[in-house]
Design a protein around this motif. Structure first.
Motif: not given
Length: 375
Positions: A142-150, A152-170
């Motif tokens: 039920v969120t619009c973001w995803a945690t992405v790790w790199n 190799r560089t030791g970094r963590k990112y958050s992919l966030a966008h309002p259109r990335l909310y799932p359509e449905t949570a079952l």
């Protein structure tokens, strides 16, 4: 003034996995899942009801990393049939990966460019996602973001966008039966962290706080019992509902300081995310005594009028579950603690925190969680 918005359609109940084919609705779908036998059986059951998927990505790993996500994203370009919807069947890593694929349209470089420069979102495809969580913790359904790790560089990112909310949570608690004690513990503590982090947050609002209070109280009451009765469907259902409510809470606030403290602990010392983001919760809670407003009221509703006593109560809760509340308990050397804290408070999630670094450090000293930081 405050706002609250969450556009995800939620379907909750034991046995609701059988309705997944109806939610797909005849669309060509990609299935994102794990390779383990229970998920292979679920894949076969879904194919029987909804037809075979256009693409299966079943090699999802914990903490989705650049290198693997790039390889997996490219498979969408090679699919025999164009994908119309993505079904994410699994834990938080599966659902986060699905959101990456939804944005990437077969080309992970679009996502990596956005993560690193915050430019290029116009190239995203925003395929719809149906999220089917099989753990009770991440709230990613039920969120619009995803945690992405790199890694190799030791970094963590958050992919966030309002259109990335799932359509449905079952959410089907039956899918959570059979999960190990360790996984149940880590995901349950992740849900507790999400709920509390949404309260001591500059973006908190009365609606998110209501969700968070209900989620926190349920986790504190139910998780110990569930860990001693892993096959209890009623307890699984209550934890699934708590994780969902925590997700609805922090879907509008994002996380705060405990999560920012956790990321280097996970990257540097391999501590599982749900443990890494929860062991500092007591010291954060203690640091908020006297913060006032609906945030303090919400915390007192969970822990009682004395938040210092509440922090000690939370220490006992974690300790009885086998989770230490000192950095050293998780392998972090004393001389690294202050660096981790300084970086955490300087980051976005640290800036979300409604309290202060000074009050945190005082509480940490009072509770003895840092060890000797003078060497």
């Amino acid at each position: 003034m405050w706002t609250y918005c969450n556009p995800v359609k939620v379907i909750f109940g034991a046995g609701q996995f059988a309705d997944l084919a109806n939610q797909i609705g005849g669309r060509r779908y990609a299935l994102i899942t794990y390779p383990d036998p229970p998920f292979a059986d679920l894949t076969d059951a879904l194919a029987t009801r909804a037809g075979p998927p256009a693409l299966v990505v079943s090699d999802v790993a914990p903490n989705p990393d650049y290198e693997l996500l790039e390889n997996q994203s490219s498979r969408f370009s090679g699919a025999n049939r164009e994908v119309e919807v993505i079904v994410a069947l699994g834990g938080g890593s599966v659902i986060d990966s699905a959101k990456v694929f939804a944005a990437a349209d077969g080309d992970f470089s679009k996502v990596s460019r956005f993560l690193e420069t915050r430019a290029g979102e116009e190239a995203f495809s925003f395929l719809p996602v149906i999220a089917v969580p099989t753990t009770a913790g991440t709230g990613s359904e039920v969120t619009c973001w995803a945690t992405v790790w790199n890694e190799r560089t030791g970094r963590k990112y958050s992919l966030a966008h309002p259109r990335l909310y799932p359509e449905t949570a079952l959410v089907d608690p039956e899918l959570m039966l059979g999960k190990s004690r360790g996984l149940t513990l880590a995901t349950g503590l992740d849900a507790l962290s999400h709920s509390l982090e949404s309260i001591w947050n500059i973006n908190a609002n009365p609606v998110s706080a209501r969700h968070a209070v209900a989620a926190s109280k349920t986790v504190l009451n139910v998780l110990p019992a569930l860990l001693n009765d892993l096959s209890n469907l009623d307890l699984r259902s209550r934890m699934a509902e708590a994780a969902l409510l925590a997700g609805l809470a922090f879907s509008n606030t994002k996380t705060a300081i405990a999560h920012n403290l956790s990321y280097p602990v996970t990257l540097g010392w391999g501590v599982q995310h749900g443990i890494a983001c929860s062991f500092t919760l007591p010291v954060v809670l203690r640091s908020l005594t006297g913060v006032g407003g609906f945030r303090e009221e919400a915390l007192k509703e969970i822990f009682g009028e004395d938040l210092k006593a509440g922090a000690e109560q939370l220490v006992r809760f974690l300790t009885e579950l086998g989770v230490g509340t000192r950095f050293a308990d998780h392998g972090v050397p004393d001389d690294k603690c202050r660096e981790i804290i300084d970086l955490a408070f300087a980051g976005e999630r640290g800036r979300n925190f409604f309290g202060t670094k000074e009050s945190f450090l005082v509480a940490a000293e009072d509770m003895g969680v840092l060890g000797d930081t003078t060497t």
